[in-house]
Design a protein around this motif. Structure first.
Motif, PDB file in Angstrom:
ATOM      1  N   SER A   8       0.849  -1.176   0.000  1.00 32.99           N
ATOM      2  CA  SER A   8       0.000   0.000   0.000  1.00 32.99           C
ATOM      3  C   SER A   8       0.889   1.230   0.000  1.00 32.99           C
ATOM      4  O   SER A   8       2.051   1.173   0.342  1.00 32.99           O
ATOM      5  CB  SER A   8      -0.878   0.008   1.239  1.00 32.99           C
ATOM      6  N   SER A   9       0.307   2.350  -0.403  1.00 25.89           N
ATOM      7  CA  SER A   9       1.091   3.571  -0.505  1.00 25.89           C
ATOM      8  C   SER A   9       1.653   3.965   0.847  1.00 25.89           C
ATOM      9  O   SER A   9       2.776   4.436   0.952  1.00 25.89           O
ATOM     10  CB  SER A   9       0.214   4.683  -1.044  1.00 25.89           C
TER      11      SER A   9
ATOM     12  N   ASP B  29     -11.671  -0.433  -6.157  1.00 20.93           N
ATOM     13  CA  ASP B  29     -11.211   0.137  -4.879  1.00 20.93           C
ATOM     14  C   ASP B  29     -11.751  -0.694  -3.728  1.00 20.93           C
ATOM     15  O   ASP B  29     -12.942  -0.731  -3.464  1.00 20.93           O
ATOM     16  CB  ASP B  29     -11.609   1.619  -4.751  1.00 20.93           C
TER      17      ASP B  29
ATOM     18  N   HIS C  11      -6.841   0.264  -6.060  1.00 22.53           N
ATOM     19  CA  HIS C  11      -6.337   0.464  -4.702  1.00 22.53           C
ATOM     20  C   HIS C  11      -7.082  -0.440  -3.730  1.00 22.53           C
ATOM     21  O   HIS C  11      -8.240  -0.755  -3.943  1.00 22.53           O
ATOM     22  CB  HIS C  11      -6.544   1.934  -4.322  1.00 22.53           C
ATOM     23  N   SER C  12      -6.388  -0.822  -2.666  1.00 19.58           N
ATOM     24  CA  SER C  12      -7.020  -1.746  -1.712  1.00 19.58           C
ATOM     25  C   SER C  12      -7.987  -1.045  -0.763  1.00 19.58           C
ATOM     26  O   SER C  12      -8.728  -1.706  -0.047  1.00 19.58           O
ATOM     27  CB  SER C  12      -5.946  -2.455  -0.899  1.00 19.58           C
ATOM     28  N   ALA C  13      -7.960   0.292  -0.729  1.00 18.45           N
ATOM     29  CA  ALA C  13      -8.841   1.008   0.208  1.00 18.45           C
ATOM     30  C   ALA C  13     -10.091   1.499  -0.513  1.00 18.45           C
ATOM     31  O   ALA C  13      -9.988   2.182  -1.534  1.00 18.45           O
ATOM     32  CB  ALA C  13      -8.104   2.184   0.830  1.00 18.45           C
ATOM     33  N   SER C  14     -11.255   1.180   0.044  1.00 19.72           N
ATOM     34  CA  SER C  14     -12.508   1.685  -0.524  1.00 19.72           C
ATOM     35  C   SER C  14     -12.483   3.211  -0.484  1.00 19.72           C
ATOM     36  O   SER C  14     -12.094   3.794   0.516  1.00 19.72           O
ATOM     37  CB  SER C  14     -13.697   1.206   0.306  1.00 19.72           C
ATOM     38  N   GLY C  15     -12.910   3.831  -1.566  1.00 17.58           N
ATOM     39  CA  GLY C  15     -12.993   5.292  -1.576  1.00 17.58           C
ATOM     40  C   GLY C  15     -11.702   5.972  -1.973  1.00 17.58           C
ATOM     41  O   GLY C  15     -11.656   7.202  -2.039  1.00 17.58           O
TER      42      GLY C  15
ATOM     43  N   ILE D 154     -13.369  -2.964  -1.236  1.00 15.49           N
ATOM     44  CA  ILE D 154     -14.550  -3.800  -1.417  1.00 15.49           C
ATOM     45  C   ILE D 154     -15.702  -2.947  -1.927  1.00 15.49           C
ATOM     46  O   ILE D 154     -16.864  -3.290  -1.781  1.00 15.49           O
ATOM     47  CB  ILE D 154     -14.938  -4.528  -0.113  1.00 15.49           C
ATOM     48  N   ASN D 155     -15.365  -1.814  -2.515  1.00 17.63           N
ATOM     49  CA  ASN D 155     -16.420  -0.904  -2.950  1.00 17.63           C
ATOM     50  C   ASN D 155     -16.889  -1.172  -4.377  1.00 17.63           C
ATOM     51  O   ASN D 155     -17.870  -1.867  -4.587  1.00 17.63           O
ATOM     52  CB  ASN D 155     -15.936   0.541  -2.800  1.00 17.63           C
TER      53      ASN D 155
ATOM     54  N   PRO E 229     -23.333  -9.348   3.109  1.00 15.63           N
ATOM     55  CA  PRO E 229     -23.551  -8.241   4.036  1.00 15.63           C
ATOM     56  C   PRO E 229     -24.951  -8.300   4.642  1.00 15.63           C
ATOM     57  O   PRO E 229     -25.931  -8.566   3.939  1.00 15.63           O
ATOM     58  CB  PRO E 229     -23.387  -7.007   3.160  1.00 15.63           C
ATOM     59  N   LYS E 230     -25.026  -8.048   5.935  1.00 18.03           N
ATOM     60  CA  LYS E 230     -26.275  -8.178   6.689  1.00 18.03           C
ATOM     61  C   LYS E 230     -27.381  -7.282   6.126  1.00 18.03           C
ATOM     62  O   LYS E 230     -28.542  -7.658   6.097  1.00 18.03           O
ATOM     63  CB  LYS E 230     -25.994  -7.813   8.141  1.00 18.03           C
TER      64      LYS E 230
ATOM     65  N   ASN F 286      -9.620 -11.184   6.501  1.00 17.58           N
ATOM     66  CA  ASN F 286      -8.622 -11.228   7.559  1.00 17.58           C
ATOM     67  C   ASN F 286      -9.095 -12.081   8.726  1.00 17.58           C
ATOM     68  O   ASN F 286      -8.491 -12.125   9.752  1.00 17.58           O
ATOM     69  CB  ASN F 286      -8.282  -9.833   8.088  1.00 17.58           C
TER      70      ASN F 286
END
Lengths: 489, 308
Positions: free
Chosen positions: B82-83, B131, B109-113, B133-134, B195-196, B231
């Motif tokens: 990651s950056s 991005d 990128h691994s980060a959503s948003g 899990i988005n 997702p719930k 994870n």
């Protein structure tokens, strides 16, 4: 030179901190220095040959000086539940830090008069959850900048979090803060850590910290996870009437979550933290507090279910109290649609329904205090991807106005209870009742005035707040603490 | 014709007309790709950087090829770390690259948003190549494009998305797109991977029974188990996953209709999809890859500062 001007020049000379001491004074302290340095008096005695002129100078100076000691607050509305003055408009004369007189009209020629029509005055406000980041994280905040922000936000007394470097988990760390705070214009008391290094493994020396001036005990932003340790801590502090403050989060649920789990998190593709992660700890700790018969305070409660548990515990006579943050009342998860890192907080912003329910609990009295949860962070820790941004926002300066904005109908005495009276009772602080002969510790605020926080007016060292530029209602006018009146611009 | 947004951050921000425009443009580019000379000069002199902060084979190659076919100059940046771990912030990295006069950014990128964050701070057009899990908008577009090659319309089409819904950006983008285009969606998989709040959030159906999903659907989009994004243990073993949720040939044979099998790749063979299904007659997995280039050409073309 006309005598009057000489007097003023003399006065200014006296105000300036000519003598460099090893312990530099806080800038606010310099302004309110009580007496002229002896060096200057000596110098004047030698230089001013004309005794008559010198007497005149002294006279003018004395008049000026006494007028400073006497402060007359004109036509303020007193906000204090249970006080005979509650709701009435009075003049308050304060001499040398003591409330001398409270009357409908006071005329005191030797006093500095402040016309405060339309403003309310409440016992000095207390914040129980402020991160001053000092020592160790001074790049985020120092005691001095946090105190400036607190004073501007109307606080006369703050509790600082133990999550510094080193952690406030022994006497010397407590004393570092209390001694440093002696020179600051408001009262600052540290919260001692419940466990060593706030690691949640071994109890810290809470008795020793209490004896040195710790206000209460908490692992701060690290919620205490172990039930076994929590019950021991609750039992332990009973010996000295201590209170444990818990930020209720079960870290094993929604471990990798970044925001409240719900419809919005699903739509935004951000991992969620269910409200249950908080409710479980609240329910568990209430049971532990019942078993230990000890005092427990939850801070930063964000779920209405948690508040229902707390309400029931109070009804059952347990010594359980709670506080909420202004931002949980102001924002909800829908505001995260643009991945605004300034809204990344823990516990996370809940759903709109939860936010509205929380406001009701503030009005019905279940919520005892408003806690700012002032968590400063350096600029670049928020200019990054949402996942990597740090948790928390600064909140001392906007706490009151945020509350006033979302609850426009709130009464002044409820504000006084939420910001001052309840916290003073829960944490056994000296009371700050507005009555004659009482030490003056006051907050002056205006419910009708508006407030916009500009970036330049932020007193904190960090600017991680979503309130910049927001149109808020309600404004803190100033405080009176430690013998000084500090007014906001 | 232009899109209503300056960036392609997600299907969420697109209108139905945007999606139709992207698909029809992609159709024209697919025709270009059948010619002996597959290149057009539409983006000549435009420089595009492919910023991949996460592993990728298909998507990166597909974007690079799309850029080359459009005549753009492309620049590749790959970093598995990651950056933040590298010490340089994402914004710094991108600003450094932009100072070399780059016009467009393709970001994974691994980060959503992460692309949304970048869009607020940089002037270049951004195409989200996935991005966290988005969202993964170009994947959803190419999935829709591939479905349209098999089916006449998306309106009323029954699509089942099967597998790891929780960690899949492909699922989210597909759900957004199919909802906007009037298709019906059902998700299927183990409850720990769904997702719930997905039903309230999107108004779709949920089942924990794969056979039921297959029986219901016209198209089954089978997702990859995102082992790298989990994870914590969300199912006991890959073997058990395959037993309960893997798609097998026998299951398809039992159905009284023909359904289309899709997969965004890379396939975990023998986990979510058995080999004889992946390579079988129902599968259009390789068509999806082929269409990826055309769809990405369309996205880049429509977002470029050059396009009128």
């Amino acid at each position: 030179m006309p005598v009057k001007i000489t007097g003023i020049v003399f006065y200014i000379l006296c105000r300036v901190d000519w003598i460099r001491t090893s312990d530099p004074l806080h800038p606010m302290q310099v302004r309110y220095r009580a007496a002229p340095p002896p060096v200057i008096m000596h110098y004047l005695h030698k230089r001013v040959a004309n005794v008559k002129a010198f007497t005149k100078i002294q006279y003018i100076f004395a008049k000026f000086y006494f007028s400073l000691m006497n402060i007359l607050l004109k036509q303020v509305t007193i906000a204090e539940q249970g006080s005979p003055y509650n709701g009435s408009v009075k003049d308050i004369l304060i001499t040398n830090g003591i409330i001398q007189q409270i009357e409908d009209v006071i005329d005191e020629p030797n006093a500095t008069v402040y016309h405060l029509e339309g403003n309310c005055v409440s016992p000095g406000w207390v914040d129980i959850f402020t991160h001053c980041c000092d020592p160790g994280l001074e790049f985020k905040e120092t005691l001095s900048t946090a105190v400036d922000a607190a004073a501007a936000g109307g606080y006369t007394h703050i509790f600082t979090l133990p999550n510094t470097n080193p952690v406030v988990h022994n006497k010397s760390q407590v004393e570092y803060i209390t001694q440093k705070a002696n020179n600051l214009p408001i009262h600052v008391q540290p919260l001692g850590a419940v466990t060593k290094n706030c690691e949640g493994k071994e109890l810290a020396e809470m008795y020793d910290m209490y004896a040195s001036g710790a206000a209460a005990f908490s692992d701060g932003i690290n919620a205490l996870q172990s039930a076994g340790l929590m019950v021991k801590a609750l039992q332990y502090v009973k010996a000295f009437n201590g209170v444990i403050i818990q930020l209720p989060v079960d870290k094993s649920i929604g471990q990798f979550g970044l925001m409240h789990e719900g419809i919005v998190s699903t739509r935004l593709g951000l991992p969620g933290i269910p409200a249950m992660a908080e409710e479980i700890i609240v329910a568990r700790d209430i049971k532990l507090a019942r078993y230990a018969d000890s005092k427990l305070h939850f801070s930063g409660v964000s779920s209405p279910k948690s508040l229902e548990y707390i309400k029931r515990a109070k009804e059952a006579g347990l010594q359980v109290t709670c506080s909420v943050t202004p931002y949980h009342l102001f924002f909800c998860d829908e505001d995260l649609a643009g991945y605004d890192t300034n809204l990344k907080v823990s516990p996370p912003l809940r759903s709109r329904t939860d936010m509205l329910a929380l406001r009701e609990f503030v009005l019905d009295g279940t919520v005892d205090c408003i806690a700012s949860h002032h968590l400063p962070h350096e600029w670049d820790s928020k200019i990054c991807e949402f996942e990597y941004a740090k948790y928390g926002i600064t909140g001392l300066q906007t706490a009151y106005s945020a509350l006033q904005t979302v609850l426009p109908g709130i009464t002044p005495e409820r504000i006084a209870n939420l910001f001052s009276v309840n916290a003073r009772t829960i944490f056994s602080l000296p009371n700050a009742t507005i009555s004659q002969g009482q030490k003056a510790e006051l907050t002056i605020f205006n419910q009708q005035a508006g407030f916009v926080l500009n970036k330049e007016d932020i007193k904190s060292k960090s600017i991680n707040t979503p309130f910049i530029g927001a149109d808020l209602s309600g404004k803190v006018i100033g405080i009176y603490a430690k013998g000084n009146l500090v007014l906001n611009k | 014709m232009k899109l209503t947004t300056p960036h392609l951050l997600g299907i969420k921000d697109l209108t139905k007309e945007d999606i139709e425009l992207l698909l029809s443009t992609a159709k024209q580019f697919k025709e270009v790709l059948q010619r002996p000379v597959k290149k057009v000069p539409s983006l000549r002199d435009i420089t595009i950087v492919n910023l991949f902060f996460e592993n990728s084979t298909r998507t990166r190659m597909s974007f690079e090829l799309a850029e080359k076919r459009l005549g753009a100059d492309s620049l590749n940046f790959t970093s598995s770390a990651s950056s933040v771990a590298k010490g340089e912030t994402l914004l710094d990295t991108v600003n450094n690259i932009l100072s070399m006069k780059v016009d467009m950014v393709v970001l994974r990128h691994s980060a959503s948003g992460a692309p949304h964050f970048l869009a607020k701070h940089i002037p270049a057009a951004i195409v989200n190549a996935g991005d966290g899990i988005n969202e993964h908008p170009t994947q959803a577009l190419l999935d829709a494009f591939s479905m349209l090659e098999k089916k006449e319309t998306l309106e009323g089409l029954k699509v089942a998305i099967i597998g790891d819904i929780m960690h899949s950006r492909v699922a989210l983008s597909n759900i957004y797109l199919l909802n906007k285009m009037g298709a019906e969606v059902m998700v299927a998989g183990p409850p720990t991977l769904i997702p719930k709040h997905i039903v309230e959030a999107f108004g779709i159906r949920v089942t924990y029974n794969v056979n039921e999903a297959l029986q219901w659907c016209d198209v089954a989009n089978v997702l990859r188990i995102q082992l790298e994004r989990q994870n914590q243990p969300l199912f006991s073993s890959l073997r058990e996953y395959n037993l309960a949720y893997g798609i097998k040939r026998s299951m398809l044979e039992k159905l009284n209709k023909e359904i289309v099998i899709m997969h965004p790749g890379p396939i975990n063979r023998g986990v979510e999809l058995d080999s004889d299904v992946a390579d079988g007659p129902h599968s259009i997995i390789l068509n999806q890859v082929e269409n990826g280039v055309a769809v990405r050409m369309a996205a880049l073309y429509l977002l470029s500062p050059r396009t009128p």
